[in-house]
Design a protein around this motif. Structure first.
Motif, PDB file in Angstrom:
ATOM      1  N   VAL A  25       1.372  -0.828  -0.174  1.00  0.00           N
ATOM      2  CA  VAL A  25      -0.016  -0.043   0.090  1.00  0.00           C
ATOM      3  C   VAL A  25       0.732   0.909  -0.212  1.00  0.00           C
ATOM      4  N   GLN A  26       2.043   1.399   1.509  1.00  0.00           N
ATOM      5  CA  GLN A  26       2.890   2.075   1.086  1.00  0.00           C
ATOM      6  C   GLN A  26       3.428   3.006  -0.255  1.00  0.00           C
ATOM      7  N   TYR A  27       4.474   1.457  -1.054  1.00  0.00           N
ATOM      8  CA  TYR A  27       4.843   1.455  -2.614  1.00  0.00           C
ATOM      9  C   TYR A  27       4.289   2.475  -3.357  1.00  0.00           C
ATOM     10  N   LEU A  28       2.562   1.838  -3.474  1.00  0.00           N
ATOM     11  CA  LEU A  28       1.743   2.202  -4.384  1.00  0.00           C
ATOM     12  C   LEU A  28       1.501   3.637  -3.702  1.00  0.00           C
ATOM     13  N   LYS A  29       0.794   4.154  -2.791  1.00  0.00           N
ATOM     14  CA  LYS A  29       0.805   5.061  -2.856  1.00  0.00           C
ATOM     15  C   LYS A  29       2.081   6.828  -3.196  1.00  0.00           C
ATOM     16  N   GLY A  30       3.297   5.762  -2.752  1.00  0.00           N
ATOM     17  CA  GLY A  30       4.403   6.518  -3.582  1.00  0.00           C
ATOM     18  C   GLY A  30       4.965   7.980  -2.424  1.00  0.00           C
ATOM     19  N   ARG A  31       4.005   7.135  -1.160  1.00  0.00           N
ATOM     20  CA  ARG A  31       4.791   7.475   0.346  1.00  0.00           C
ATOM     21  C   ARG A  31       5.388   6.674   1.274  1.00  0.00           C
ATOM     22  N   LEU A  32       7.279   6.618   0.977  1.00  0.00           N
ATOM     23  CA  LEU A  32       7.546   5.067   1.620  1.00  0.00           C
ATOM     24  C   LEU A  32       7.442   5.753   2.693  1.00  0.00           C
TER      25      LEU A  32
END
Length: 113
Positions: A25-32
């Motif tokens: 989820v974090q990776y797909l949101k672009g916010r690592l």
């Protein structure tokens, strides 16, 4: 004892799903960054893995080398998640290493017999 082992395995799989799902989820949101699902997943996976390594079976214990390998991987994942949890953003390589180690840990569990 078999029921306890199955419950631990079930919680172990939930921890794996939380860790990998939260990271995805974090990776797909672009916010690592480390979210609560990743932290809980890493903790559950580590604790239930330790419980599963106890000699609960009748002479059917897994290979000690496999257990040590999985323990080292789980500890690395937990440390990487725990000490990065308060950062607003973490390094892309660090984040991908968490995902990669999680997948390697699962592969060791499945393919090492």
């Amino acid at each position: 004892m078999e029921a306890l082992r199955l419950i631990l395995r079930y919680i172990h799989l939930i921890g794996f799903a939380l860790l990998l799902g939260g990271a995805t989820v974090q990776y797909l949101k672009g916010r690592l960054r480390i979210n609560a699902a990743m932290l809980w997943g890493a903790a559950l996976t580590l604790l239930t893995g330790i419980g599963l390594s106890a000699p609960l079976r009748d002479g059917n214990e897994p290979d000690p080398a496999k257990l040590v390998t999985k323990l080292v991987l789980a500890l690395l994942i937990f440390v990487m998640v725990f000490f990065s949890r308060k950062r607003e953003m973490i390094n892309r390589g660090h984040f991908l290493a968490i995902i990669g180690l999680t997948l390697v840990n699962a592969a060791v569990a499945v393919f090492w017999r």
